[in-house]
Design a protein around this motif. Structure first.
Motif, PDB file in Angstrom:
ATOM      1  N   TYR A 231      -0.935   4.783   2.893  1.00 11.98           N
ATOM      2  CA  TYR A 231      -0.318   3.407   3.091  1.00 11.98           C
ATOM      3  C   TYR A 231       0.909   3.181   1.949  1.00 11.98           C
ATOM      4  O   TYR A 231       0.467   3.306   0.645  1.00 11.98           O
ATOM      5  N   ASP A 232       1.904   2.368   2.372  1.00 11.53           N
ATOM      6  CA  ASP A 232       2.844   1.991   1.513  1.00 11.53           C
ATOM      7  C   ASP A 232       2.476   0.704   0.963  1.00 11.53           C
ATOM      8  O   ASP A 232       2.147  -0.440   1.539  1.00 11.53           O
ATOM      9  N   HIS A 233       2.239   0.637  -0.486  1.00 12.23           N
ATOM     10  CA  HIS A 233       1.613  -0.574  -1.145  1.00 12.23           C
ATOM     11  C   HIS A 233       2.748  -1.595  -1.176  1.00 12.23           C
ATOM     12  O   HIS A 233       2.271  -2.673  -1.460  1.00 12.23           O
ATOM     13  N   ARG A 234       3.887  -1.263  -0.952  1.00 13.04           N
ATOM     14  CA  ARG A 234       4.729  -2.494  -0.865  1.00 13.04           C
ATOM     15  C   ARG A 234       4.600  -3.287   0.343  1.00 13.04           C
ATOM     16  O   ARG A 234       5.076  -4.471   0.585  1.00 13.04           O
ATOM     17  N   VAL A 235       3.926  -2.755   1.273  1.00 13.45           N
ATOM     18  CA  VAL A 235       3.694  -3.240   2.876  1.00 13.45           C
ATOM     19  C   VAL A 235       2.273  -3.672   2.933  1.00 13.45           C
ATOM     20  O   VAL A 235       1.937  -4.751   3.403  1.00 13.45           O
ATOM     21  N   LEU A 236       1.359  -2.938   2.391  1.00 13.13           N
ATOM     22  CA  LEU A 236      -0.187  -3.299   2.644  1.00 13.13           C
ATOM     23  C   LEU A 236      -1.199  -2.950   1.439  1.00 13.13           C
ATOM     24  O   LEU A 236      -0.478  -2.213   0.689  1.00 13.13           O
ATOM     25  N   ASN A 237      -2.084  -3.679   1.478  1.00 12.54           N
ATOM     26  CA  ASN A 237      -3.186  -3.344   0.582  1.00 12.54           C
ATOM     27  C   ASN A 237      -4.314  -2.587   1.025  1.00 12.54           C
ATOM     28  O   ASN A 237      -4.632  -2.333   2.229  1.00 12.54           O
ATOM     29  N   GLY A 238      -5.248  -2.543   0.130  1.00 12.34           N
ATOM     30  CA  GLY A 238      -6.508  -1.882   0.533  1.00 12.34           C
ATOM     31  C   GLY A 238      -7.345  -2.205   1.558  1.00 12.34           C
ATOM     32  O   GLY A 238      -8.037  -1.694   2.111  1.00 12.34           O
ATOM     33  N   ARG A 239      -7.430  -3.748   1.323  1.00  8.07           N
ATOM     34  CA  ARG A 239      -8.094  -4.502   2.676  1.00  8.07           C
ATOM     35  C   ARG A 239      -7.551  -4.181   3.894  1.00  8.07           C
ATOM     36  O   ARG A 239      -8.436  -4.100   4.575  1.00  8.07           O
ATOM     37  N   ASP A 240      -6.077  -4.397   3.843  1.00  8.68           N
ATOM     38  CA  ASP A 240      -5.465  -4.164   5.213  1.00  8.68           C
ATOM     39  C   ASP A 240      -5.903  -2.704   5.677  1.00  8.68           C
ATOM     40  O   ASP A 240      -6.001  -2.612   6.924  1.00  8.68           O
ATOM     41  N   ALA A 241      -5.880  -1.509   4.869  1.00  4.35           N
ATOM     42  CA  ALA A 241      -5.993  -0.420   5.206  1.00  4.35           C
ATOM     43  C   ALA A 241      -7.298   0.038   5.805  1.00  4.35           C
ATOM     44  O   ALA A 241      -7.673   0.615   6.672  1.00  4.35           O
ATOM     45  N   VAL A 242      -8.324  -0.632   4.963  1.00  2.00           N
ATOM     46  CA  VAL A 242      -9.752  -0.321   5.294  1.00  2.00           C
ATOM     47  C   VAL A 242     -10.134  -1.027   6.732  1.00  2.00           C
ATOM     48  O   VAL A 242     -10.701  -0.552   7.742  1.00  2.00           O
ATOM     49  N   ALA A 243      -9.714  -2.218   6.885  1.00  3.96           N
ATOM     50  CA  ALA A 243      -9.762  -2.956   8.191  1.00  3.96           C
ATOM     51  C   ALA A 243      -9.253  -2.077   9.491  1.00  3.96           C
ATOM     52  O   ALA A 243      -9.743  -1.985  10.466  1.00  3.96           O
ATOM     53  N   PHE A 244      -8.225  -1.715   9.153  1.00  4.34           N
ATOM     54  CA  PHE A 244      -7.599  -0.662  10.177  1.00  4.34           C
ATOM     55  C   PHE A 244      -8.184   0.362  10.459  1.00  4.34           C
ATOM     56  O   PHE A 244      -8.524   0.821  11.475  1.00  4.34           O
ATOM     57  N   LEU A 245      -8.709   1.198   9.519  1.00  5.53           N
ATOM     58  CA  LEU A 245      -9.637   2.401   9.616  1.00  5.53           C
ATOM     59  C   LEU A 245     -11.027   1.886  10.408  1.00  5.53           C
ATOM     60  O   LEU A 245     -11.428   2.690  11.069  1.00  5.53           O
ATOM     61  N   ARG A 246     -11.484   0.745   9.896  1.00  5.38           N
ATOM     62  CA  ARG A 246     -12.751   0.449  10.608  1.00  5.38           C
ATOM     63  C   ARG A 246     -12.552   0.077  12.058  1.00  5.38           C
ATOM     64  O   ARG A 246     -13.519   0.391  12.920  1.00  5.38           O
TER      65      ARG A 246
END
Length: 219
Positions: free
Chosen positions: A192-207
């Protein structure tokens, strides 16, 4: 080098040059999805596999995770699309291609399966048109050989996220009664592009994506 490989190299170089990327992966039990895909294959008489179910699941997340489909317009400003247009990696030995499945959020699984198979056949013939390969707003990178444990995909310039599906793994776990049992699992990754999303957002999407594989939809 062939023209196709030069084009791939240019895209990858541009991605690494311009996108401050991060990556995270989660482990997802896969037995339910495998069984469901096999049932749909028999019902529709066309190949439905875990990739097809995953593409459909990605499309359903446009409303709840819009930034995963967005692209950066200028620093601090993104454009959020109203359609999930998923680019899928295909390499049948004639170079890497990323054809786009459009409006995935509104397309039944059986139709996604037919369109993906058509793209595979086009890849065999080497007959993609430019319009087939442009306009993705999220990527699914398939690395499904069974000995691949995880893969870090490249974020296409103009997108914010790239999902990776690795190979199936068999593991022993303890069932709810505490007895050893066996199951099939897979690693789902998200670059993920860290200018747009953070790790919390990425993990929520994957879950959420993993939960959709645990409860795959018909259609």
């Amino acid at each position: 080098m062939p023209a196709g490989q030069r084009a791939v190299g240019a895209v990858v170089a541009e991605s690494h040059r311009t996108v401050p990327a991060a990556f995270v992966a989660v482990k997802v039990p896969l037995d339910v999805a495998i069984g469901h895909a096999q049932a749909l294959t028999r019902e529709y008489r066309r190949l439905v596999g875990v990739p097809e179910l995953l593409i459909a699941a990605i499309g359903t997340l446009l409303g709840t995770h819009p930034l995963c489909f967005a692209h950066l317009v200028e620093p601090g400003v993104v454009h959020v699309p109203d359609s999930a247009d998923v680019g899928v990696t295909i390499d049948v030995g004639k170079g890497l291609h990323v054809p786009v499945l459009r409006a995935v959020q509104a397309t039944p699984v059986r139709d996604l399966a037919a369109r993906l198979m058509a793209h595979r056949m086009t890849a065999l013939r080497g007959a993609f048109r430019a319009g087939d390969l442009t306009g993705a707003n999220i990527l699914l990178a398939l690395h499904t050989d069974d000995d691949i444990t995880h893969a870090v995909p490249v974020i296409l310039p103009g997108t914010s996220c790239a999902v990776s599906l690795a190979g199936r793994q068999t593991e022993v776990f303890l069932d709810p009664a505490g007895a050893p049992a066996q199951r099939t699992v897979v690693q789902l990754g998200l670059a993920y592009d860290h200018r747009v999303l953070n790790g919390r957002d990425a993990v929520a999407f994957l879950r959420d994506l993993g939960n959709l594989l645990l409860q795959p939809a018909d259609g």
